[in-house]
Write an enzyme that holds these catalytic residues in place. Structure first.
Site, mmCIF file in Angstrom:
data_model
loop_
_atom_site.group_PDB
_atom_site.id
_atom_site.type_symbol
_atom_site.label_atom_id
_atom_site.label_comp_id
_atom_site.label_asym_id
_atom_site.label_seq_id
_atom_site.Cartn_x
_atom_site.Cartn_y
_atom_site.Cartn_z
ATOM 1 N N ASP A 177 0.842 -1.205 0.000
ATOM 2 C CA ASP A 177 0.000 0.000 0.000
ATOM 3 C C ASP A 177 0.871 1.247 0.000
ATOM 4 O O ASP A 177 0.613 2.205 0.719
ATOM 5 C CB ASP A 177 -0.935 -0.010 1.213
ATOM 6 C CG ASP A 177 -2.089 0.990 1.067
ATOM 7 O OD1 ASP A 177 -2.338 1.454 -0.073
ATOM 8 O OD2 ASP A 177 -2.740 1.301 2.081
ATOM 9 N N ASP A 236 2.488 2.870 7.861
ATOM 10 C CA ASP A 236 1.269 2.081 7.624
ATOM 11 C C ASP A 236 1.593 0.717 7.036
ATOM 12 O O ASP A 236 1.474 0.482 5.835
ATOM 13 C CB ASP A 236 0.284 2.829 6.724
ATOM 14 C CG ASP A 236 -1.141 2.323 6.936
ATOM 15 O OD1 ASP A 236 -1.302 1.145 7.272
ATOM 16 O OD2 ASP A 236 -2.088 3.115 6.787
#
Length: 502
Positions: free
Chosen positions: A361, A379
């Protein structure tokens, strides 16, 4: 450095060099030969008979299976078990246990001095010194002279002089400290050598005439916590104070906060029921394994009460996407700055690459930026420790950032991360524009199947766009490695005309 003279010398420096010997505070020099030119003379308590002799740099409260200690405690390392944890015996009471490697240093090494910063850029040194008192100083490895060091100093107001009345005096000065291997001395001017960097600093703290001002004290670090890697760092909920909201997502909120009443941190919370404790700990365990200047550092976790939390270092400028979209940022960022930020992201991803991780991502929204414009990959909720990962049919993914083989067939690898990096390059150079402008997700998927690509953005240098396109090769094997991308971005301006990037 040309203003260094030698009024304190007892001999004529034009004919013979004088080796200055000034005992560092609380560390009188001993008759001990250093193991390498950057290891200083140990204090009197040091024992030549202790192999693998280390000293604590910080206080450390116990975690599971680890050994608590206080700053300046000394150890013998029994087993260098991993790069993150050492099995140690405390010399004061012979207790044994695991100690975090980032909290200790070889006895007498540069790391044991409060003024030495092993991983610090010139830019970050300036930020740190500007928050310290006049005359503050620090030493760091030189960025321009391999094997040398830089002495960075906040110049007192009375010493900020310039011959040009229209030129603003610089408040931070940087001096190269060189090392002579021939006689194992350190110097700013060759005529003024010292037995160690500590002695050099003590001399300039005591002799105002040499630099035109005196060094006063070591610069205060921006954070009171080191870059810690731990097996278990379970923090008590009462040690965490939540502050202003920084952001939110499907799983919960991110807050500015304070850890143990003194350290500013970011706190990622999870809504009850959105993530089970096991999945949460998987993300935390992953972050514990990743230690790099361009990877967000984990400081603590909290699972004893709802909401469960991940505590990380605070990145003052927030997400890269938000940062580059700010009007003020657009006014100050030049192409060379954007390329520097891209190179930092490539550096962090190169570390993931050699560590065997895929991110899945990568995007500007998942990169954080601190006050000195240092970028860190964040993240890791979707990350996997696999050479290749096949997603389930129900997996949701960000279409415009996803490689064809991942979007169409669910096959993720480090090469699909390289594709995403090409989109990240687009976000950086366009100040946060949404990729594939004017197209919806279906139209983007149709483009991927026909091997169509985004057009070159306005004001994007040809070489930069070419780099984006190498990331978007249809065959994953044809895409570059992150290590290659890092080097290409770092060397971008070699052979590039001024007109192209001004």
């Amino acid at each position: 450095m040309g203003n260094c003279c030698c009024k304190g010398a007892k001999e004529d420096i034009s004919t013979k060099a004088v080796v200055y010997s000034v005992d560092p505070p609380s560390q009188p020099a001993q008759d001990v030969t250093p193991l390498n030119p950057y290891v200083h003379q140990p204090p009197p308590s040091a024992s030549k008979a202790v192999p693998n002799h280390y000293v604590a740099l910080y206080d450390y409260e116990t975690a599971v299976d680890s050994l608590p200690f206080r700053k300046f405690d000394e150890f013998q390392i029994i087993d260098f078990t991993t790069t993150d944890w050492f099995l140690a015996r405390k010399l004061t009471d012979n207790t044994e246990g695991f100690v975090p490697a980032s909290y200790i240093a070889e006895f007498g090494s540069l790391k044991t001095y409060p003024w030495y910063f092993e991983v610090l850029s010139r830019k970050d040194a300036g930020v740190m010194l500007n928050k310290s008192v006049d005359g503050s100083y620090l030493v760091r490895p030189s960025e321009t002279k391999p094997g040398c060091f830089s002495l960075s100093v906040k110049v007192p107001e009375m010493s900020k002089q310039t011959d040009d009345p229209n030129k603003k005096p610089n408040s931070i000065k940087h001096y190269i400290i060189r090392h002579s291997k021939e006689n194992n001395t350190f110097f700013i001017r060759q005529q003024m050598p010292f037995k160690s960097i500590a002695e050099l600093l003590e001399f300039f703290k005591s002799n105002k005439d040499q630099l035109g001002y005196q060094l006063t004290e070591a610069a205060k670090p921006l954070s009171s916590l080191p870059d810690l890697v731990v097996k278990t760092w379970e923090i008590d909920p009462k040690d965490i104070q939540l502050g202003a909201e920084l952001g939110h997502g499907a799983f919960g909120m991110v807050y500015r906060g304070t850890l143990k009443g003194q350290t500013q941190v970011a706190i990622k919370t999870f809504k009850p029921g959105t993530m089970d404790t096991e999945a949460f700990l998987e993300e935390a365990d992953l972050m514990k394994k990743l230690r790099h200047k361009n990877i967000l550092s984990l400081l603590a976790i909290q699972t004893k009460a709802e909401p469960i939390m991940i505590i990380t270092e605070l990145m003052g400028n927030g997400a890269l996407l938000d940062y580059v979209r700010k009007p003020a940022t657009k006014q100050i960022l030049k192409v060379k700055d954007q390329i520097d930020m891209a190179a930092q992201c490539a550096d962090g991803m190169a570390y993931l690459e050699i560590s065997g991780f895929i991110h899945r991502d990568l995007a500007a929204r998942n990169v954080l930026v601190n006050e000195s414009r240092q970028c860190k990959i964040a993240d890791f909720g979707l990350s996997k420790l696999d050479e290749e990962y096949t997603a389930s049919n129900t997996t949701r993914f960000p279409v415009k950032w996803t490689a064809p083989e991942a979007a169409l067939y669910g096959n993720y690898s480090i090469k699909s991360d390289v594709w995403s990096f090409g989109v990240l390059l687009y976000e950086i150079i366009t100040f946060g524009r949404v990729p594939y402008p004017g197209k919806n997700n279906k139209e983007v998927l149709d483009m991927l199947e026909t091997e169509a690509r985004m057009e070159k953005p306005n004001n994007c240098p040809d070489a930069y766009y070419g780099l984006m396109m190498t990331c978007h090769k249809q065959d994953p094997n044809d895409r570059p490695t992150f290590e290659t991308l890092k080097f290409q971005l770092e060397d971008y301006f070699f052979g590039t005309t001024d007109r192209e990037y001004q």
